[in-house]
Enzyme design. Structure first.
Site, mmCIF file in Angstrom:
data_model
loop_
_atom_site.group_PDB
_atom_site.id
_atom_site.type_symbol
_atom_site.label_atom_id
_atom_site.label_comp_id
_atom_site.label_asym_id
_atom_site.label_seq_id
_atom_site.Cartn_x
_atom_site.Cartn_y
_atom_site.Cartn_z
ATOM 1 N N ARG A 297 86.659 4.208 58.560
ATOM 2 C CA ARG A 297 85.185 4.525 58.498
ATOM 3 C C ARG A 297 85.454 6.363 59.564
ATOM 4 O O ARG A 297 86.328 5.924 60.744
ATOM 5 C CB ARG A 297 84.284 4.542 58.905
ATOM 6 C CG ARG A 297 82.826 4.494 58.771
ATOM 7 C CD ARG A 297 82.270 3.725 59.655
ATOM 8 N NE ARG A 297 82.117 2.155 59.320
ATOM 9 C CZ ARG A 297 81.011 1.685 58.191
ATOM 10 N NH1 ARG A 297 79.904 2.726 57.876
ATOM 11 N NH2 ARG A 297 81.163 0.201 57.664
ATOM 12 N N GLY A 298 84.983 6.897 59.508
ATOM 13 C CA GLY A 298 85.115 8.588 60.262
ATOM 14 C C GLY A 298 84.282 7.952 61.879
ATOM 15 O O GLY A 298 85.351 8.363 62.880
ATOM 16 N N ALA A 299 83.581 6.912 61.702
ATOM 17 C CA ALA A 299 83.008 7.051 62.875
ATOM 18 C C ALA A 299 83.203 5.815 63.867
ATOM 19 O O ALA A 299 83.188 4.854 62.682
ATOM 20 C CB ALA A 299 81.410 7.716 62.967
ATOM 21 N N VAL B 171 65.769 -13.812 40.643
ATOM 22 C CA VAL B 171 66.584 -12.473 39.851
ATOM 23 C C VAL B 171 67.533 -13.069 38.894
ATOM 24 O O VAL B 171 68.796 -13.978 39.535
ATOM 25 C CB VAL B 171 67.034 -11.805 40.396
ATOM 26 C CG1 VAL B 171 67.318 -10.778 39.796
ATOM 27 C CG2 VAL B 171 65.709 -11.543 42.332
ATOM 28 N N MET C 253 77.288 -14.574 61.695
ATOM 29 C CA MET C 253 77.924 -13.453 61.208
ATOM 30 C C MET C 253 76.608 -12.208 62.444
ATOM 31 O O MET C 253 75.505 -11.600 61.282
ATOM 32 C CB MET C 253 77.784 -12.325 60.061
ATOM 33 C CG MET C 253 78.793 -13.382 59.202
ATOM 34 S SD MET C 253 77.901 -12.866 57.655
ATOM 35 C CE MET C 253 80.175 -13.255 56.759
ATOM 36 N N HIS D 80 54.162 -13.193 87.880
ATOM 37 C CA HIS D 80 52.702 -12.939 87.601
ATOM 38 C C HIS D 80 52.393 -11.819 87.542
ATOM 39 O O HIS D 80 52.921 -10.775 88.074
ATOM 40 C CB HIS D 80 51.997 -14.159 88.034
ATOM 41 C CG HIS D 80 50.783 -14.109 87.218
ATOM 42 N ND1 HIS D 80 50.679 -14.629 86.038
ATOM 43 C CD2 HIS D 80 49.401 -12.794 87.973
ATOM 44 C CE1 HIS D 80 48.940 -14.167 85.656
ATOM 45 N NE2 HIS D 80 48.690 -14.112 87.018
HETATM 46 P P1 NAD Z 1 70.615 -13.479 55.276
HETATM 47 O O1 NAD Z 1 71.845 -14.401 55.001
HETATM 48 O O2 NAD Z 1 69.956 -13.588 56.528
HETATM 49 O O3 NAD Z 1 69.632 -13.427 53.992
HETATM 50 C C1 NAD Z 1 69.624 -13.380 53.283
HETATM 51 C C2 NAD Z 1 68.513 -14.638 52.146
HETATM 52 O O4 NAD Z 1 69.049 -13.918 50.872
HETATM 53 C C3 NAD Z 1 68.517 -15.743 52.499
HETATM 54 O O5 NAD Z 1 67.048 -16.020 52.632
HETATM 55 C C4 NAD Z 1 69.030 -16.497 50.993
HETATM 56 O O6 NAD Z 1 68.258 -17.625 51.371
HETATM 57 C C5 NAD Z 1 68.219 -15.446 50.021
HETATM 58 N N1 NAD Z 1 68.698 -15.046 48.471
HETATM 59 C C6 NAD Z 1 70.222 -14.955 48.350
HETATM 60 N N2 NAD Z 1 71.357 -15.389 47.157
HETATM 61 C C7 NAD Z 1 69.016 -15.036 46.543
HETATM 62 C C8 NAD Z 1 68.953 -14.339 44.916
HETATM 63 N N3 NAD Z 1 69.922 -14.604 44.281
HETATM 64 N N4 NAD Z 1 67.752 -14.389 44.801
HETATM 65 C C9 NAD Z 1 66.921 -14.455 46.246
HETATM 66 N N5 NAD Z 1 67.449 -14.729 47.096
HETATM 67 C C10 NAD Z 1 68.436 -15.012 47.685
HETATM 68 O O7 NAD Z 1 71.163 -12.267 54.356
HETATM 69 P P2 NAD Z 1 71.128 -10.270 54.900
HETATM 70 O O8 NAD Z 1 69.560 -11.045 54.977
HETATM 71 O O9 NAD Z 1 71.387 -10.025 54.178
HETATM 72 O O10 NAD Z 1 72.199 -10.560 56.636
HETATM 73 C C11 NAD Z 1 73.321 -11.133 55.830
HETATM 74 C C12 NAD Z 1 73.463 -10.868 57.296
HETATM 75 O O11 NAD Z 1 73.357 -9.568 58.706
HETATM 76 C C13 NAD Z 1 73.055 -12.022 57.970
HETATM 77 O O12 NAD Z 1 74.164 -12.921 58.187
HETATM 78 C C14 NAD Z 1 72.567 -11.563 59.785
HETATM 79 O O13 NAD Z 1 73.105 -12.592 60.159
HETATM 80 C C15 NAD Z 1 72.833 -10.494 59.691
HETATM 81 N N6 NAD Z 1 71.929 -9.673 60.174
HETATM 82 C C16 NAD Z 1 72.087 -10.132 61.064
HETATM 83 C C17 NAD Z 1 70.821 -8.921 61.918
HETATM 84 C C18 NAD Z 1 70.079 -9.304 62.974
HETATM 85 O O14 NAD Z 1 70.100 -10.127 64.081
HETATM 86 N N7 NAD Z 1 68.332 -9.055 64.081
HETATM 87 C C19 NAD Z 1 69.628 -7.845 61.466
HETATM 88 C C20 NAD Z 1 70.088 -7.973 60.216
HETATM 89 C C21 NAD Z 1 71.127 -9.006 58.469
#
Ligand code: NAD
Length: 468
Positions: free
Chosen positions: A36-38, A239, A320, A446
Site C-alpha cells: 500500500r502507498g501509505a 442472502v 481480529m 465524582h
Molecule cells: P463480524 O464478524 O463482526 O460480523 C459479521 C456478521 O455477519 C455476523 O453477525 C455474521 O453472523 C453475519 N453474517 C455472516 N454471513 C452472513 C450472511 N451470509 N448473511 C447475513 N449475515 C451474515 O464481521 P465484520 O463486521 O465484517 O468485521 C470484521 C472484523 O473487523 C471483525 O472481526 C472485527 O473484529 C473487526 N472490526 C472491529 C471493529 C472495532 O473494534 N470496533 C470495527 C470494525 C471491524
C-alpha cells in the site's frame, strides 16, 4: 548482493509497523514491506481510523440536528456538507499514516513499497510496485499482513453499489436506502454513520441475533437502541442473490423458509474478514496454515513451524483487533531481543463505536454459564448516574460478572456513553486478577460515568449499590 536485515516485517499495519519500530528501538536493523502507498495497514487507511472519524462527525451532526433542544440550545439551518466531512476524514488518515513514515525515519526502519514473499528461512523476495524483483536476507521474518474483507459468493462486490467497508467510507452522496448485510462490528458502525446522515438502514443478519460475540443481554439492548435510532433489523435472514434494477439493487434473501427482497441504492456487505495470506509464499516455504480459516498456527513466541518465520495479528488465532496485533508486535520484538513478552488473550478489550458505545473484556454471561462456574452479576444503570443525567446520556448500564466463591472479576460489559474509555479500568483489574471488592474500594471521581463501574462492582460483591 542482497540487502541484509536482522528483521524483515511483511505488512505495515498495527501489528507490523509496531513490531518494526519496537525491534528498531531494541537495536535491530529492520525493514518493513507493504504494497500500500501509505503505511498503517487497514486500520489507519480504510478501517478503524477513517470509520471513527466519520462516526465522530456524524455523531456531531446528529447532536446538532436533534439533541441540542433538551439543553436549551436551538440550532437552526443545520446542514450536511458531505465532501467536507469526507475530506476531514481523509486528512485525519493522512496525518496518521504520515506520522508512521516519520516514526520509521526516526527509528531507522527501512520502509519498502512492494509485496513480500517468503522464500524460506532467512530469505524474502520483494516485488516492487513497478514489478522489479529483489531479495532480502533476514535474520528473522515476521508475517503481519492482516486480513481482507470476506466476500459473499451470492452477493459479489461491484465496488459501486455492492460494496465493502472500504467504499462505504467514501460514498459520494448519502444513500437513500442502505442495505447492510451482516450485523457485526462493521455493519453496525458504518450503518450508524449513514443512518445518522439520513439513510434508511436495513440490516440483514443470518443469525437470530446481532453481534454474535457480544454478551446476549447487551446485544439485545443495542438492537433496541439502534431500532429507536431508525435502523431496521432483519434477523434469521440468509442472502441468496441480488439483482440490479436501474440504479437500485434488489437483495434476495430467505427468512423462515420464505423469499424476501430488500431494495436499496447501496448494499454494504460486512460478513467478516479473512487472513491475508495470498502471495506470501506459505505453500512454497512449507509454512503451515489452516486451509479453511487461513489462520497460521504459532506458539507463544509467535513462531510458525518454519524456523525464523513468525506471524501475529489477524493472521493468527484470537480477535481480529488492531490493539491485539500491536501488543503482539511489542511482545514479539521484545522476545526477539531476548527479553520477556506476552499478550494475555483473556483480557483483550473490544469496543463497538456506535452510540451509546459498547465495550467489554473477559467472558460473556453465556460463556461463564457454559464454564459451569457459579457466578454473580452486578449491574448498574446509567439512568442512576448523576454525571449521565448532566450529560443527558442515561441509556445503558455496566454489567460485571464475578466468580461467586472468590469474587474475582470474570467479565465486564458496558453499554453507554464513553464506554470505550471506561473499559480500561476493568482491563487493569482483570489483568491483576482483581475482584469486585477491589473495584468497589477504588475511589472513582465524582461526578463521572466511571462511578457506575464502582456501583456495579458493589452490586456483584455485596448485592447492593449505594445509588440504586
Ligand atoms: P463480524 O464478524 O463482526 O460480523 C459479521 C456478521 O455477519 C455476523 O453477525 C455474521 O453472523 C453475519 N453474517 C455472516 N454471513 C452472513 C450472511 N451470509 N448473511 C447475513 N449475515 C451474515 O464481521 P465484520 O463486521 O465484517 O468485521 C470484521 C472484523 O473487523 C471483525 O472481526 C472485527 O473484529 C473487526 N472490526 C472491529 C471493529 C472495532 O473494534 N470496533 C470495527 C470494525 C471491524
Amino acid at each position: 548482493m542482497a540487502q541484509s536485515y536482522d528483521l524483515v516485517v511483511i505488512g505495515a499495519g498495527p501489528g507490523g509497523y509496531v513490531a518494526a519500530i519496537r525491534a528498531a528501538q531494541q537495536g535491530k536493523s529492520v525493514a518493513c514491506i507493504d504494497k500500500r502507498g501509505a503505511l498503517g495497514g487497514t486500520c489507519l487507511n480504510v478501517g478503524c481510523i477513517p470509520s471513527k472519524a466519520l462516526l465522530d462527525s456524524s455523531e456531531l451532526y446528529e447532536i446538532a440536528s436533534h439533541r441540542l433542544g433538551r439543553h436549551g440550545i436551538s440550532a437552526t439551518g443545520v446542514s450536511l456538507d458531505l465532501p467536507t466531512m469526507l475530506k476531514r476524514k481523509d486528512g485525519v488518515v493522512k496525518s496518521l499514516t504520515d506520522g508512521i513514515a516519520f516514526l520509521f525515519k526516526k527509528n531507522k526502519v527501512t520502509a519498502i513499497h512492494g509485496s513480500g514473499k517468503v522464500l524460506g528461512s532467512g530469505k524474502v523476495e520483494v516485488t516492487a510496485n513497478d514489478g522489479t524483483k529483489s531479495t532480502l536476507d533476514a535474520g528473522a521474518i515476521l508475517l503481519a499482513t492482516g486480513s481482507e474483507v470476506a466476500a459473499l459468493p451470492s452477493l459479489p462486490f461491484d465496488g459501486k453499489q455492492i460494496v465493502s467497508s472500504t467504499e462505504a467510507l467514501s460514498f459520494d452522496s448519502v444513500p437513500k436506502d442502505l442495505i447492510v448485510v451482516g450485523g457485526g462490528y462493521i455493519g453496525l458502525e458504518l450503518g450508524s454513520v449513514w443512518a445518522r446522515l439520513g439513510s434508511k438502514v436495513k440490516v440483514v443478519e443470518f443469525l437470530p441475533r446481532i453481534l454474535p460475540l457480544t454478551d446476549t443481554e447487551i446485544a439485545a439492548m443495542v438492537q433496541k437502541s439502534l431500532t429507536k435510532q431508525g435502523m431496521e433489523f432483519n434477523l434469521n435472514t440468509k442472502v441468496t442473490g441480488a439483482k440490479k434494477v436501474g440504479n437500485r439493487v434488489q437483495v434476495q434473501a430467505e427468512s423462515d423458509g420464505k423469499q424476501v427482497t430488500f431494495e436499496g441504492d447501496r448494499v454494504l456487505v460486512a460478513v467478516g474478514r479473512r487472513p491475508n495470506v495470498a502471495g506470501l509464499g506459505l505453500d512454497e516455504a512449507g509454512i503451515k496454515y489452516d486451509t479453511k480459516t487461513l489462520k497460521i498456527p504459532v506458539n507463544d513466541r509467535f513462531e510458525t513451524n518454519v524456523k525464523g518465520v513468525y506471524a501475529l495479528g489477524d493472521l493468527t488465532a484470537g480477535p481480529m483487533l488492531a490493539h491485539k496485533a500491536s501488543e503482539e508486535g511489542v511482545a514479539f520484538a521484545d522476545m526477539l531481543a531476548g527479553q520477556y513478552g506476552h499478550v494475555n488473550h483473556a483480557t483483550i478489550p473490544s469496543v463497538i463505536y456506535i452510540w451509546p458505545e459498547v465495550s467489554s473484556v473477559g467472558l460473556t454471561e453465556e460463556q461463564v454459564k457454559e464454564s459451569g462456574t457459579e457466578y454473580r452479576v452486578g449491574k448498574f444503570p446509567f439512568s442512576a448516574s448523576g454525571r449521565a443525567k448532566c450529560m443527558d446520556e442515561t441509556e445503558g448500564l455496566v454489567k460485571i460478572l464475578t466468580n461467586a466463591k472468590t469474587d474475582r472479576v470474570l467479565g465486564v460489559h458496558i453499554f453507554g456513553a464513553r464506554a470505550s474509555d471506561m473499559i480500561a479500568e476493568c482491563v487493569t483489574i482483570m489483568e491483576f486478577k482483581g475482584s469486585a471488592e477491589d473495584i468497589a474500594r477504588i475511589v472513582h471521581s465524582h461526578p463521572t460515568l466511571s462511578e457506575s463501574i464502582g456501583e456495579a462492582a458493589r452490586v456483584a460483591w455485596l448485592g447492593k449499590a449505594i445509588h440504586a
